[in-house]
Design an enzyme around this catalytic site. Structure first.
Site, PDB file in Angstrom:
ATOM      1  N   TRP A   1     -46.445  54.936  -7.048  1.00  0.00           N
ATOM      2  CA  TRP A   1     -46.264  55.739  -8.268  1.00  0.00           C
ATOM      3  C   TRP A   1     -44.811  55.834  -8.705  1.00  0.00           C
ATOM      4  O   TRP A   1     -44.507  56.449  -9.710  1.00  0.00           O
ATOM      5  CB  TRP A   1     -46.797  57.152  -8.038  1.00  0.00           C
ATOM      6  CG  TRP A   1     -48.277  57.282  -8.154  1.00  0.00           C
ATOM      7  CD1 TRP A   1     -49.179  56.294  -8.431  1.00  0.00           C
ATOM      8  CD2 TRP A   1     -49.031  58.490  -8.013  1.00  0.00           C
ATOM      9  NE1 TRP A   1     -50.447  56.821  -8.464  1.00  0.00           N
ATOM     10  CE2 TRP A   1     -50.382  58.153  -8.209  1.00  0.00           C
ATOM     11  CE3 TRP A   1     -48.696  59.818  -7.719  1.00  0.00           C
ATOM     12  CZ2 TRP A   1     -51.398  59.111  -8.135  1.00  0.00           C
ATOM     13  CZ3 TRP A   1     -49.696  60.764  -7.648  1.00  0.00           C
ATOM     14  CH2 TRP A   1     -51.035  60.413  -7.855  1.00  0.00           C
ATOM     15  N   LYS A   2     -43.919  55.288  -7.887  1.00  0.00           N
ATOM     16  CA  LYS A   2     -42.472  55.378  -8.191  1.00  0.00           C
ATOM     17  C   LYS A   2     -42.113  56.849  -8.441  1.00  0.00           C
ATOM     18  O   LYS A   2     -42.531  57.695  -7.673  1.00  0.00           O
ATOM     19  CB  LYS A   2     -42.141  54.450  -9.352  1.00  0.00           C
ATOM     20  CG  LYS A   2     -42.708  53.039  -9.104  1.00  0.00           C
ATOM     21  CD  LYS A   2     -42.156  51.967  -9.951  1.00  0.00           C
ATOM     22  CE  LYS A   2     -42.816  50.651  -9.560  1.00  0.00           C
ATOM     23  NZ  LYS A   2     -42.064  49.481  -9.889  1.00  0.00           N
TER      24      LYS A   2
ATOM     25  N   HIS B   1     -37.713  49.156  -0.986  1.00  0.00           N
ATOM     26  CA  HIS B   1     -38.221  48.652  -2.280  1.00  0.00           C
ATOM     27  C   HIS B   1     -37.034  48.114  -3.078  1.00  0.00           C
ATOM     28  O   HIS B   1     -35.926  48.658  -3.015  1.00  0.00           O
ATOM     29  CB  HIS B   1     -38.929  49.780  -3.042  1.00  0.00           C
ATOM     30  CG  HIS B   1     -39.658  49.277  -4.257  1.00  0.00           C
ATOM     31  ND1 HIS B   1     -39.004  48.985  -5.429  1.00  0.00           N
ATOM     32  CD2 HIS B   1     -40.967  48.988  -4.464  1.00  0.00           C
ATOM     33  CE1 HIS B   1     -39.899  48.538  -6.311  1.00  0.00           C
ATOM     34  NE2 HIS B   1     -41.092  48.531  -5.755  1.00  0.00           N
TER      35      HIS B   1
ATOM     36  N   GLU C   1     -42.389  41.203  -2.943  1.00  0.00           N
ATOM     37  CA  GLU C   1     -42.367  41.438  -4.386  1.00  0.00           C
ATOM     38  C   GLU C   1     -41.220  40.643  -5.021  1.00  0.00           C
ATOM     39  O   GLU C   1     -40.050  41.046  -4.921  1.00  0.00           O
ATOM     40  CB  GLU C   1     -42.163  42.927  -4.682  1.00  0.00           C
ATOM     41  CG  GLU C   1     -43.258  43.805  -4.118  1.00  0.00           C
ATOM     42  CD  GLU C   1     -43.257  45.201  -4.725  1.00  0.00           C
ATOM     43  OE1 GLU C   1     -44.261  45.568  -5.328  1.00  0.00           O
ATOM     44  OE2 GLU C   1     -42.254  45.907  -4.612  1.00  0.00           O
TER      45      GLU C   1
ATOM     46  N   SER D   1     -46.663  43.304 -11.041  1.00  0.00           N
ATOM     47  CA  SER D   1     -47.515  43.173 -12.237  1.00  0.00           C
ATOM     48  C   SER D   1     -48.990  42.903 -11.921  1.00  0.00           C
ATOM     49  O   SER D   1     -49.690  42.263 -12.702  1.00  0.00           O
ATOM     50  CB  SER D   1     -46.957  42.089 -13.171  1.00  0.00           C
ATOM     51  OG  SER D   1     -45.666  42.460 -13.616  1.00  0.00           O
TER      52      SER D   1
ATOM     53  N   GLY E   1     -47.194  50.045 -12.041  1.00  0.00           N
ATOM     54  CA  GLY E   1     -47.614  50.533 -13.361  1.00  0.00           C
ATOM     55  C   GLY E   1     -49.118  50.744 -13.498  1.00  0.00           C
ATOM     56  O   GLY E   1     -49.565  51.775 -14.026  1.00  0.00           O
TER      57      GLY E   1
HETATM   58  P1  PGA Z   1     -45.545  46.839 -10.887  1.00  0.00           P
HETATM   59  O1  PGA Z   1     -44.683  47.432  -9.677  1.00  0.00           O
HETATM   60  O2  PGA Z   1     -46.972  46.746 -10.425  1.00  0.00           O
HETATM   61  O3  PGA Z   1     -45.375  47.862 -11.987  1.00  0.00           O
HETATM   62  O4  PGA Z   1     -44.982  45.523 -11.223  1.00  0.00           O
HETATM   63  C1  PGA Z   1     -44.902  46.990  -8.372  1.00  0.00           C
HETATM   64  C2  PGA Z   1     -43.962  47.670  -7.421  1.00  0.00           C
HETATM   65  O5  PGA Z   1     -42.805  47.934  -7.789  1.00  0.00           O
HETATM   66  O6  PGA Z   1     -44.342  47.970  -6.274  1.00  0.00           O
END
Ligand code: PGA
Length: 233
Positions: free
Chosen positions: A10-11, A101, A156, A193, A215
């Site tokens: 969820w950041k 991250h 990532e 993504s 997201g």
């Molecule tokens: P994202 O982010 O799915 O919005 O690209 C992935 C993440 O940062 O873990």
């Protein structure tokens, strides 16, 4: 059938009220169209949301089963560090901690040494780890200090995070294979993504053991679509 690991990241997007609403709405939507819910979903939420989420998730179990994760941890265990979150504060709330991250490496200058210190703190405190890497160099830096690391690795690529541009699934699979050459007993996840419409492309790859979603985890309906597609993979 592969039982994928799904990490929601969820950041820094939800306060406790929004977190509670997300869970309540997810439960309503799920009950309208239930499917086989997986039990390997790790919800990595902001620190502030964790107590609320723990309580609310407890009420939904066993129907909807989530495990909680933190998105960061303090660098040192016992020294005073204003504003940081120590393992003692997390231990009763989460099972997992996400470390390194790329947003932390970029925005907060987290170095490989800092990432390794945080891994050690988690190991010492019995917290499970999700180490995030963007390339083999990041991975090797972890291996230099923890050659037998056998927990989760989240791969990532920087170009895929939040951009809407997924990595080529075959390339991501190659990277997962390379990472597993370094850490033979790790499970490797792909992030960047991922959405309902593309998740199967990654889960079909043999070396990819799961995915992380930023997201598309923020709205209950898009997250449920992801879970549904993952459960029928
Ligand atoms: P994202 O982010 O799915 O919005 O690209 C992935 C993440 O940062 O873990």
């Amino acid at each position: 059938m592969k039982k994928p690991i799904i990490v929601a990241n969820w950041k820094s997007f939800k306060n406790p009220q929004e977190a509670q609403k997300w869970l309540a709405n997810l439960a309503i939507l799920y009950r309208l169209k239930p499917f086989e819910f997986m039990n390997n979903i790790i919800l990595c939420a902001p620190f502030l949301d964790l107590p609320t989420l723990k309580e609310e998730i407890g009420k939904l179990q066993p129907e909807l089963d989530f495990v909680l994760g933190a998105q960061n941890i303090a660098l040192e265990e016992k020294t005073p560090q204003t504003g940081e979150t120590s393992p003692a504060m997390l231990i009763d709330l989460v099972s997992f901690v996400m470390i390194g991250h790329s947003e932390r490496r970029t925005c907060f200058n987290e170095t490989p040494e800092m990432v390794n210190k945080k891994i050690k703190i988690c190991v010492d405190n019995g917290l499970k780890i999700i180490v995030c890497v963007s390339n083999l160099e990041d991975t090797q830096k972890v291996a230099d200090e923890f050659p037998d690391y056998n927990e989760l690795i989240l791969y990532e690529p920087l170009s895929a995070i939040g951009s809407g541009q997924i990595d080529n699934p075959a390339k991501a699979n190659d990277m997962a294979r390379e990472i597993k050459k370094i850490f033979k007993n790790s499970q490797v996840l792909y992030g960047g993504s991922v959405k309902g419409e593309n998740i199967k492309l990654f889960l079909q790859e043999p070396e990819i053991d799961g995915v992380a979603i930023g997201g598309a985890s923020l709205e209950p309906d898009s997250f449920l679509e992801i879970l549904k597609n993952a459960s029928t993979n």
